[in-house]
Design a protein around this motif. Structure first.
Motif, PDB file in Angstrom:
ATOM      1  N   LYS A  97      44.924  60.769 -11.227  1.00 16.21           N
ATOM      2  CA  LYS A  97      46.229  60.108 -11.127  1.00 16.21           C
ATOM      3  C   LYS A  97      46.536  59.753  -9.672  1.00 16.21           C
ATOM      4  O   LYS A  97      47.595  60.048  -9.134  1.00 16.21           O
ATOM      5  N   LEU A  98      45.548  59.086  -9.061  1.00 11.20           N
ATOM      6  CA  LEU A  98      45.625  58.716  -7.655  1.00 11.20           C
ATOM      7  C   LEU A  98      45.232  57.250  -7.492  1.00 11.20           C
ATOM      8  O   LEU A  98      44.210  56.812  -8.033  1.00 11.20           O
ATOM      9  N   ALA A  99      46.035  56.498  -6.739  1.00 13.81           N
ATOM     10  CA  ALA A  99      45.761  55.076  -6.500  1.00 13.81           C
ATOM     11  C   ALA A  99      45.730  54.794  -5.003  1.00 13.81           C
ATOM     12  O   ALA A  99      46.421  55.442  -4.215  1.00 13.81           O
ATOM     13  N   GLN A 100      44.908  53.825  -4.623  1.00 11.69           N
ATOM     14  CA  GLN A 100      44.934  53.273  -3.275  1.00 11.69           C
ATOM     15  C   GLN A 100      45.452  51.850  -3.419  1.00 11.69           C
ATOM     16  O   GLN A 100      44.799  51.008  -4.010  1.00 11.69           O
ATOM     17  N   VAL A 101      46.660  51.606  -2.887  1.00  9.04           N
ATOM     18  CA  VAL A 101      47.359  50.363  -3.205  1.00  9.04           C
ATOM     19  C   VAL A 101      47.408  49.363  -2.053  1.00  9.04           C
ATOM     20  O   VAL A 101      48.047  48.321  -2.173  1.00  9.04           O
ATOM     21  N   GLY A 102      46.731  49.664  -0.938  1.00 10.90           N
ATOM     22  CA  GLY A 102      46.765  48.721   0.168  1.00 10.90           C
ATOM     23  C   GLY A 102      48.188  48.416   0.598  1.00 10.90           C
ATOM     24  O   GLY A 102      49.032  49.309   0.693  1.00 10.90           O
ATOM     25  N   ASP A 103      48.468  47.125   0.812  1.00  9.88           N
ATOM     26  CA  ASP A 103      49.799  46.727   1.286  1.00  9.88           C
ATOM     27  C   ASP A 103      50.692  46.170   0.185  1.00  9.88           C
ATOM     28  O   ASP A 103      51.608  45.395   0.448  1.00  9.88           O
ATOM     29  N   VAL A 104      50.448  46.557  -1.063  1.00  6.31           N
ATOM     30  CA  VAL A 104      51.316  46.135  -2.161  1.00  6.31           C
ATOM     31  C   VAL A 104      52.629  46.907  -2.128  1.00  6.31           C
ATOM     32  O   VAL A 104      53.717  46.327  -2.205  1.00  6.31           O
ATOM     33  N   LEU A 105      52.533  48.225  -1.987  1.00  7.65           N
ATOM     34  CA  LEU A 105      53.686  49.112  -2.120  1.00  7.65           C
ATOM     35  C   LEU A 105      53.609  50.208  -1.068  1.00  7.65           C
ATOM     36  O   LEU A 105      52.526  50.716  -0.773  1.00  7.65           O
ATOM     37  N   PHE A 106      54.784  50.568  -0.519  1.00  8.22           N
ATOM     38  CA  PHE A 106      54.879  51.647   0.454  1.00  8.22           C
ATOM     39  C   PHE A 106      55.953  52.638   0.021  1.00  8.22           C
ATOM     40  O   PHE A 106      56.762  52.341  -0.867  1.00  8.22           O
ATOM     41  N   SER A 107      55.976  53.776   0.658  1.00  2.88           N
ATOM     42  CA  SER A 107      57.069  54.711   0.444  1.00  2.88           C
ATOM     43  C   SER A 107      58.356  54.081   0.972  1.00  2.88           C
ATOM     44  O   SER A 107      58.525  53.900   2.178  1.00  2.88           O
ATOM     45  N   GLY A 108      59.224  53.670   0.067  1.00  2.40           N
ATOM     46  CA  GLY A 108      60.498  53.069   0.451  1.00  2.40           C
ATOM     47  C   GLY A 108      60.461  51.607   0.794  1.00  2.40           C
ATOM     48  O   GLY A 108      61.468  51.044   1.224  1.00  2.40           O
ATOM     49  N   SER A 109      59.334  50.938   0.599  1.00  2.00           N
ATOM     50  CA  SER A 109      59.258  49.527   0.949  1.00  2.00           C
ATOM     51  C   SER A 109      58.168  48.846   0.122  1.00  2.00           C
ATOM     52  O   SER A 109      57.542  49.464  -0.742  1.00  2.00           O
ATOM     53  N   ILE A 110      57.960  47.560   0.396  1.00  2.00           N
ATOM     54  CA  ILE A 110      56.913  46.786  -0.269  1.00  2.00           C
ATOM     55  C   ILE A 110      56.217  45.928   0.783  1.00  2.00           C
ATOM     56  O   ILE A 110      56.676  45.808   1.924  1.00  2.00           O
ATOM     57  N   GLY A 111      55.110  45.317   0.400  1.00  2.00           N
ATOM     58  CA  GLY A 111      54.372  44.483   1.332  1.00  2.00           C
ATOM     59  C   GLY A 111      55.124  43.224   1.728  1.00  2.00           C
ATOM     60  O   GLY A 111      55.953  42.703   0.979  1.00  2.00           O
ATOM     61  N   ARG A 112      54.821  42.735   2.915  1.00  2.00           N
ATOM     62  CA  ARG A 112      55.400  41.475   3.376  1.00  2.00           C
ATOM     63  C   ARG A 112      54.888  40.322   2.525  1.00  2.00           C
ATOM     64  O   ARG A 112      53.751  40.346   2.043  1.00  2.00           O
ATOM     65  N   THR A 113      55.715  39.307   2.369  1.00  2.00           N
ATOM     66  CA  THR A 113      55.285  38.124   1.611  1.00  2.00           C
ATOM     67  C   THR A 113      55.488  36.833   2.406  1.00  2.00           C
ATOM     68  O   THR A 113      55.443  35.743   1.850  1.00  2.00           O
TER      69      THR A 113
END
Length: 219
Positions: free
Chosen positions: A148-164
């Protein structure tokens, strides 16, 4: 069993991740953006054999040292999705934009592009691939269901999301990737973001100001 170590690299403190199979000591490196000696030291410290390199997306802080690391260990490069080819082609332009901090960066050639429903493996470990565009058009995420572990790159952060606001970024697409792809994997899934501390999908569904249930009008 899947083991991991987060190795912050580049001036952007990008979370390069060393994953390995505890049974076979075969390993994969996700997003070797730079500081290749630190990555090599981690591989040596744990007594691992690097089997492949996995790329979430082709921004320079995630992919700048890919070619050097692949050549040093003579391993395959898997990822990102083919839609990030234009970012791979633009690594030289990215390098010039950031000056000497990324002088080592080179264009690389993936041995395999990845898409939704694919899997990647090293040792006895199999990780699922999820196509999650929005930050870049070809961003992928790696998920190990048993841990139950993911590596999500810059899609999602703790308290934020990736820049678009980068070329071919799209805010609505990113929100959809998170809500319709990642969150469906379960609230108890822990994730390693491209930068900053780990979190869980459940925590972000509850409190992330950009993509929580409340933020998108769900109660």
């Amino acid at each position: 069993m899947l083991k991991h170590e987060i190795i912050p690299v580049t001036p952007f403190e990008q979370n390069c991740t060393l994953f390995w199979c505890s049974d076979t000591k075969k390993a994969a490196v996700v997003d070797p953006g730079g500081d290749i000696e630190k990555i090599k030291a981690g591989i040596t410290k744990h007594g691992l054999t690097l089997e492949k390199i996995l790329i979430t997306h082709a921004h320079i802080d995630h992919a700048g040292a890919t070619d050097d690391l692949a050549n040093h260990y003579d391993v395959l490069i898997e990822g990102p999705h083919k839609e990030d080819q234009f970012w791979i082609d633009g690594i030289e332009d990215q390098k010039q934009r950031f000056g000497g901090a990324f002088s080592y960066a080179k264009k690389f050639t993936p041995n395999r592009f990845l898409d939704q429903g694919d899997t990647v493996s090293f040792g006895n470990i199999v990780m699922e691939v999820y196509f999650c565009p929005g930050h870049t058009p070809g961003h992928v995420v790696f998920f190990h269901r048993e841990s139950k572990l993911a590596q999500v790159g810059d899609v999602l952060f703790s308290g934020s999301i990736g820049r678009t606001d980068f070329p071919r970024g799209d805010h609505a697409t990113l929100i959809n990737s998170i809500r319709k792809n990642l969150f469906l994997l379960g609230d108890d899934v822990r994730f390693i973001p491209g930068h900053g501390p780990m979190s869980t999908f459940g925590q972000e569904r509850r409190s992330n100001p950009h993509v929580s249930d409340a933020a998108v009008g769900m109660r």
